[in-house]
Design an enzyme around this catalytic site. Sequence first.
Site, mmCIF file in Angstrom:
data_model
loop_
_atom_site.group_PDB
_atom_site.id
_atom_site.type_symbol
_atom_site.label_atom_id
_atom_site.label_comp_id
_atom_site.label_asym_id
_atom_site.label_seq_id
_atom_site.Cartn_x
_atom_site.Cartn_y
_atom_site.Cartn_z
ATOM 1 C CG ASP A 38 -15.099 -32.235 62.427
ATOM 2 O OD1 ASP A 38 -16.302 -32.370 62.119
ATOM 3 O OD2 ASP A 38 -14.254 -31.773 61.652
ATOM 4 C CG HIS A 105 -11.682 -25.378 60.411
ATOM 5 N ND1 HIS A 105 -12.224 -24.513 59.483
ATOM 6 C CD2 HIS A 105 -11.943 -26.621 59.958
ATOM 7 C CE1 HIS A 105 -12.795 -25.207 58.513
ATOM 8 N NE2 HIS A 105 -12.629 -26.501 58.771
ATOM 9 C CG LEU A 106 -4.660 -27.856 62.975
ATOM 10 C CD1 LEU A 106 -3.807 -27.908 61.729
ATOM 11 C CD2 LEU A 106 -3.789 -27.723 64.214
ATOM 12 C CG HIS A 107 -9.569 -30.688 59.756
ATOM 13 N ND1 HIS A 107 -10.842 -31.120 60.002
ATOM 14 C CD2 HIS A 107 -9.670 -29.679 58.851
ATOM 15 C CE1 HIS A 107 -11.693 -30.418 59.273
ATOM 16 N NE2 HIS A 107 -11.001 -29.531 58.567
#
Length: 147
Positions: A38, A105-107
């Site tokens: 990120d 989107h997967l954090h």
Amino acid sequence: MNTGRSSEEEDCPFCQIANNQTDTEILESDDELLCFRDVKPGAVHHFLVISRIHIDNCKCLKQNHIALVERMEKMGRSALEKVCDLKDIRLGFHIPPFSSVPHLHLHALAPASQMAFKSQLRYGPQSHWFITVEEVLTQLKRNGKVT
């Protein structure tokens, strides 16, 4: 020239990453997913897992996306596993309209217990705009959608 992609997808920064149109360092990838850091990390380790196909956000997921979300979770865990202990992690999605990029989107964050106050507000258990991957999967299995 018609690329077969919508202007929304062409303008999407995550679609650009998925189509190798940026210099983003890809940490893991396969035919369906890719993982990268990120740019505004909320934790010491903060990765994003995205699908190569454009899906706007977690509210667009349906029951037929369960396997996709499970694979996203697996890739997020795999990326974190290379740099930390998996006992103190946070995996999840932002709930619209609180998505910074309109592409699913997967954090994947760690260590979760050491996130700053601002990051806790965005990604922590008390956040009203962050839903864990476990809760997304539960809702998809129970209701066929994320509510």
